[in-house]
Design a protein around this motif. Structure first.
Motif, PDB file in Angstrom:
ATOM      1  N   HIS A  61       0.763  -1.155  -0.306  1.00  0.00           N
ATOM      2  CA  HIS A  61      -0.134  -0.492  -0.098  1.00  0.00           C
ATOM      3  C   HIS A  61       0.845   1.136   0.452  1.00  0.00           C
ATOM      4  O   HIS A  61       2.138   1.041   0.795  1.00  0.00           O
ATOM      5  N   PRO A  62       0.655   2.742  -0.318  1.00  0.00           N
ATOM      6  CA  PRO A  62       1.469   3.957  -1.011  1.00  0.00           C
ATOM      7  C   PRO A  62       1.127   4.118   0.276  1.00  0.00           C
ATOM      8  O   PRO A  62       2.356   4.886   0.683  1.00  0.00           O
ATOM      9  N   ALA A  63       0.619   4.206   1.265  1.00  0.00           N
ATOM     10  CA  ALA A  63       0.354   4.853   2.462  1.00  0.00           C
ATOM     11  C   ALA A  63       2.156   4.015   3.275  1.00  0.00           C
ATOM     12  O   ALA A  63       2.766   4.751   4.504  1.00  0.00           O
ATOM     13  N   LEU A  64       2.293   3.261   3.104  1.00  0.00           N
ATOM     14  CA  LEU A  64       2.796   1.909   4.067  1.00  0.00           C
ATOM     15  C   LEU A  64       3.880   2.569   3.587  1.00  0.00           C
ATOM     16  O   LEU A  64       4.766   2.179   4.531  1.00  0.00           O
ATOM     17  N   SER A  65       4.410   2.540   2.304  1.00  0.00           N
ATOM     18  CA  SER A  65       5.582   2.790   1.397  1.00  0.00           C
ATOM     19  C   SER A  65       5.606   4.204   2.525  1.00  0.00           C
ATOM     20  O   SER A  65       7.190   5.134   2.526  1.00  0.00           O
ATOM     21  N   VAL A  66       4.766   5.022   2.322  1.00  0.00           N
ATOM     22  CA  VAL A  66       5.441   6.284   3.074  1.00  0.00           C
ATOM     23  C   VAL A  66       5.821   6.308   4.062  1.00  0.00           C
ATOM     24  O   VAL A  66       6.481   7.589   5.282  1.00  0.00           O
ATOM     25  N   LEU A  67       4.948   5.977   5.023  1.00  0.00           N
ATOM     26  CA  LEU A  67       5.528   5.053   7.004  1.00  0.00           C
ATOM     27  C   LEU A  67       7.101   4.744   7.192  1.00  0.00           C
ATOM     28  O   LEU A  67       6.947   5.238   7.381  1.00  0.00           O
ATOM     29  N   LYS A  68       7.324   4.055   6.254  1.00  0.00           N
ATOM     30  CA  LYS A  68       8.362   4.310   6.175  1.00  0.00           C
ATOM     31  C   LYS A  68       9.745   4.681   6.271  1.00  0.00           C
ATOM     32  O   LYS A  68      11.063   4.106   6.677  1.00  0.00           O
ATOM     33  N   SER A  69       9.399   5.557   4.738  1.00  0.00           N
ATOM     34  CA  SER A  69       9.489   6.844   4.737  1.00  0.00           C
ATOM     35  C   SER A  69      10.043   7.264   5.750  1.00  0.00           C
ATOM     36  O   SER A  69      11.324   7.652   5.837  1.00  0.00           O
ATOM     37  N   ALA A  70       8.985   7.334   6.165  1.00  0.00           N
ATOM     38  CA  ALA A  70       9.286   8.639   6.984  1.00  0.00           C
ATOM     39  C   ALA A  70      10.157   7.278   8.436  1.00  0.00           C
ATOM     40  O   ALA A  70      11.306   9.162   9.250  1.00  0.00           O
ATOM     41  N   TYR A  71       9.895   6.507   8.563  1.00  0.00           N
ATOM     42  CA  TYR A  71      10.712   5.862  10.159  1.00  0.00           C
ATOM     43  C   TYR A  71      12.663   5.935   9.092  1.00  0.00           C
ATOM     44  O   TYR A  71      13.210   6.438  10.475  1.00  0.00           O
ATOM     45  N   GLU A  72      12.394   5.891   8.357  1.00  0.00           N
ATOM     46  CA  GLU A  72      13.919   5.450   8.196  1.00  0.00           C
ATOM     47  C   GLU A  72      14.562   6.768   7.911  1.00  0.00           C
ATOM     48  O   GLU A  72      15.481   7.687   8.079  1.00  0.00           O
ATOM     49  N   GLN A  73      13.594   7.663   7.634  1.00  0.00           N
ATOM     50  CA  GLN A  73      14.745   9.966   7.155  1.00  0.00           C
ATOM     51  C   GLN A  73      14.531   9.824   8.793  1.00  0.00           C
ATOM     52  O   GLN A  73      15.717  10.261   9.245  1.00  0.00           O
ATOM     53  N   GLN A  74      13.811   9.575   9.368  1.00  0.00           N
ATOM     54  CA  GLN A  74      13.591   9.825  11.294  1.00  0.00           C
ATOM     55  C   GLN A  74      14.933   9.059  11.780  1.00  0.00           C
ATOM     56  O   GLN A  74      15.955   9.246  12.294  1.00  0.00           O
ATOM     57  N   LEU A  75      15.224   7.860  11.951  1.00  0.00           N
ATOM     58  CA  LEU A  75      15.902   7.093  12.457  1.00  0.00           C
ATOM     59  C   LEU A  75      17.167   6.495  11.728  1.00  0.00           C
ATOM     60  O   LEU A  75      17.793   5.579  12.681  1.00  0.00           O
ATOM     61  N   GLN A  76      17.066   6.561  10.628  1.00  0.00           N
ATOM     62  CA  GLN A  76      18.355   6.237   9.275  1.00  0.00           C
ATOM     63  C   GLN A  76      18.644   4.500   9.721  1.00  0.00           C
ATOM     64  O   GLN A  76      19.513   4.314  10.420  1.00  0.00           O
ATOM     65  N   GLN A  77      17.448   3.985   9.978  1.00  0.00           N
ATOM     66  CA  GLN A  77      17.119   2.526   9.559  1.00  0.00           C
ATOM     67  C   GLN A  77      15.553   1.739   9.034  1.00  0.00           C
ATOM     68  O   GLN A  77      15.343   2.841   9.537  1.00  0.00           O
ATOM     69  N   THR A  78      16.097   0.933   8.648  1.00  0.00           N
ATOM     70  CA  THR A  78      14.785   0.381   8.050  1.00  0.00           C
ATOM     71  C   THR A  78      14.140  -0.645   8.898  1.00  0.00           C
ATOM     72  O   THR A  78      14.107  -0.725   9.796  1.00  0.00           O
ATOM     73  N   PRO A  79      12.254  -0.064   8.810  1.00  0.00           N
ATOM     74  CA  PRO A  79      11.165  -0.543   9.884  1.00  0.00           C
ATOM     75  C   PRO A  79      11.557  -2.043   9.686  1.00  0.00           C
ATOM     76  O   PRO A  79      11.385  -2.289   9.021  1.00  0.00           O
ATOM     77  N   VAL A  80      10.454  -2.421  11.060  1.00  0.00           N
ATOM     78  CA  VAL A  80      10.668  -3.651  11.293  1.00  0.00           C
ATOM     79  C   VAL A  80       9.089  -4.014  10.599  1.00  0.00           C
ATOM     80  O   VAL A  80       7.945  -3.043  10.882  1.00  0.00           O
ATOM     81  N   VAL A  81       8.652  -4.707   9.803  1.00  0.00           N
ATOM     82  CA  VAL A  81       7.681  -4.880   9.343  1.00  0.00           C
ATOM     83  C   VAL A  81       6.613  -6.471   9.324  1.00  0.00           C
ATOM     84  O   VAL A  81       7.314  -7.222   9.174  1.00  0.00           O
ATOM     85  N   ASP A  82       5.853  -6.619  10.461  1.00  0.00           N
ATOM     86  CA  ASP A  82       5.723  -7.548  10.910  1.00  0.00           C
ATOM     87  C   ASP A  82       4.081  -7.737  11.507  1.00  0.00           C
ATOM     88  O   ASP A  82       3.303  -7.067  11.066  1.00  0.00           O
ATOM     89  N   MET A  83       3.874  -8.849  12.226  1.00  0.00           N
ATOM     90  CA  MET A  83       2.477 -10.041  12.506  1.00  0.00           C
ATOM     91  C   MET A  83       2.759  -8.981  14.368  1.00  0.00           C
ATOM     92  O   MET A  83       3.405  -9.439  14.756  1.00  0.00           O
ATOM     93  N   SER A  84       1.963  -8.538  14.980  1.00  0.00           N
ATOM     94  CA  SER A  84       1.564  -8.050  16.403  1.00  0.00           C
ATOM     95  C   SER A  84       0.927  -9.675  16.710  1.00  0.00           C
ATOM     96  O   SER A  84       0.165 -10.529  16.184  1.00  0.00           O
ATOM     97  N   PRO A  85       1.322 -10.613  17.875  1.00  0.00           N
ATOM     98  CA  PRO A  85       1.412 -11.367  18.583  1.00  0.00           C
ATOM     99  C   PRO A  85      -0.602 -11.188  19.723  1.00  0.00           C
ATOM    100  O   PRO A  85      -0.870 -12.180  19.850  1.00  0.00           O
ATOM    101  N   SER A  86      -0.466  -9.740  19.694  1.00  0.00           N
ATOM    102  CA  SER A  86      -2.088  -9.232  20.259  1.00  0.00           C
ATOM    103  C   SER A  86      -2.930  -8.908  18.560  1.00  0.00           C
ATOM    104  O   SER A  86      -3.135  -9.123  17.907  1.00  0.00           O
ATOM    105  N   VAL A  87      -3.782  -8.789  19.778  1.00  0.00           N
ATOM    106  CA  VAL A  87      -4.906  -7.963  18.879  1.00  0.00           C
ATOM    107  C   VAL A  87      -5.345  -6.070  19.454  1.00  0.00           C
ATOM    108  O   VAL A  87      -4.785  -6.152  20.245  1.00  0.00           O
ATOM    109  N   THR A  88      -5.666  -5.682  18.073  1.00  0.00           N
ATOM    110  CA  THR A  88      -6.174  -4.486  18.548  1.00  0.00           C
ATOM    111  C   THR A  88      -7.195  -4.261  17.887  1.00  0.00           C
ATOM    112  O   THR A  88      -7.955  -4.950  17.098  1.00  0.00           O
TER     113      THR A  88
END
Length: 431
Positions: free
Chosen positions: A346-373
């Motif tokens: 999804h393009p929004a996730l790409s934007v979020l990942k880019s914002a993460y990388e821009q701020q923290l200078q590392q690749t974000p973890v994309v995975d599954m929550s062991p809980s529910v929300t």
């Protein structure tokens, strides 16, 4: 000054003025919005409503349960029809505390520990995420960052007790091109499995005295009667068979084998030792994978149990009755948490990942929550979503719940960059 410079200044201000964010978090933590018992969030929701109003949001407030209102603020963009809209969603209720004798710090007072972490009930789950999200928006507003698309901020009730605060907001008509649920994820970008509870009830059309047991079909007599408790054991056995089948035949990346479970959590049956049990009810909790809907899972369970019942001479004529889900574990003893299969393209996730990388200078973890929300409710309504928030699950619901203040700052900075980018991009035109 360009929009890019304004965003850069807003992000810098989040760090330089972080104490203001912690002050807001302190106010939120001081409100004991534990659920259950719930019905205690009106005051803190009023505080958030005032904050949103001061930031220029149009605020909608309505009662979900007496004493528990939802708050939704809408900031209308300058080009709503053409630009992307966004929902930021979080719940204002927190987990129970019980006896606080084991707490090092008072649970409803934000305290900085000797280790530098912030302590208090809800800091990780999820008042920290709420305070940081609102502060991110505040810095964007104060620094004059324009938004073309609509921004919707939701503070909902009831998540801790399986109550339908987020569902109520969806039913009220709130939708967007994307939703970020800022619940506990340790800054991972996550999807999730789902959970649904259900009641299975077996009931006899007649009530027989204990003295009749020798004459029932169970004991070899000629009375077509049976103990509902004993018949429920056959249903439990059938559920165990289905659970084992799922463990072998179902899987999903990011989950250990056997994560699809059917837990016989509560059983209620019989009326008195002088009678044969004429009713028995079983409360089950079912976990399922992100690529499954609760409707599909319910159908699968009912089909399996009904087939097992059809093989029993008494259950064939007195089949089990099912009641699934509910809008409150408190009011109805039932809940639903739909699954969220994360769209990694999804393009929004790409934007979020880019914002993460821009701020923290590392690749974000994309995975599954062991809980529910509540994130699954957006997926169920056809709204693309992601679970992304500060705090670690190990600290949520725990004694001495805590969070790293630096992570709160990082989260707010990432979210501010994401909002400023996503809400200024043109909507994708469906072909």
């Amino acid at each position: 000054m360009s929009s890019v410079d304004r965003v850069r200044e807003a992000v810098a201000a989040i760090a330089s003025r972080q104490q203001e964010m912690f002050d807001l978090l302190e106010i939120l933590v001081s409100q004991p919005t534990v659920s259950p018992p719930a019905r205690n969030s009106d005051e803190v929701q009023g505080i958030l409503a005032d904050e949103l109003t001061q930031l220029g949001f149009e605020v909608d407030r309505w009662t979900v349960f007496p004493g528990d209102d939802n708050i939704v603020g809408r900031l209308t963009g300058t080009d709503s029809k053409q630009a992307n809209s966004l929902i930021i969603n979080g719940h204002i209720d927190v987990a129970e505390v019980g006896d606080d004798a084991g707490w090092t710090y008072p649970p409803f007072s934000l305290t900085k520990g000797s280790d530098g972490r912030l302590y208090g009930r809800g800091v990780a789950d999820m008042k920290g995420g709420m305070a940081a999200s609102l502060f991110a928006v505040k810095m964007l507003r104060e620094h004059g960052v324009p938004l073309k698309g609509d921004l919707i901020f939701q503070s909902v009730i009831g998540e801790e007790a399986g109550e339908a605060g987020t569902l109520s907001a969806i039913e009220r008509g709130y939708t967007a091109d994307y939703a970020v649920v800022v619940d506990t994820s340790n800054l991972h970008m996550q999807g999730q499995g789902g959970v649904i509870t259900g009641w299975i009830t077996v009931e006899s059309p007649v009530t027989l005295h204990d003295g009749m047991r020798a004459r029932t079909i169970h004991a070899g007599g000629r009375v077509h009667g049976a103990s509902a408790i004993e018949k429920m054991t056959k249903i439990i056995a059938s559920l165990q068979d289905l659970e084992r089948h799922w463990a072998v035949m179902k899987s999903y990346p990011g989950f250990p084998a056997g994560s699809t479970t059917i837990n016989p959590a509560v059983i209620e049956g019989g009326r008195h030792a002088a009678f044969i049990a004429d009713r028995c009810a079983l409360w089950i909790t079912v976990h399922f994978y992100p690529n499954e809907s609760y409707e599909e899972v319910v159908k699968e369970i009912e089909d399996h149990v009904n087939r097992a019942a059809a093989a029993d001479l008494w259950l064939r004529e007195n089949p089990p009755v099912f009641r699934w889900g509910g809008r409150s574990m408190i009011e109805e003893r039932g809940e639903i948490f739909p699954s969220l299969e994360l769209d990694v393209n999804h393009p929004a996730l790409s934007v979020l990942k880019s914002a993460y990388e821009q701020q923290l200078q590392q690749t974000p973890v994309v995975d599954m929550s062991p809980s529910v929300t509540d994130a699954g409710w957006f997926a169920h309504a056809g709204i693309p979503a992601v679970l992304f928030g500060p705090g670690e699950l190990a600290h949520a619901h725990a004694v001495d719940e805590s969070i790293d203040p630096e992570q709160l700052v990082q989260f707010a900075q990432i979210l501010a960059t994401f909002i400023a980018t996503w809400c200024n991009q043109a909507k994708q035109v469906e072909e």
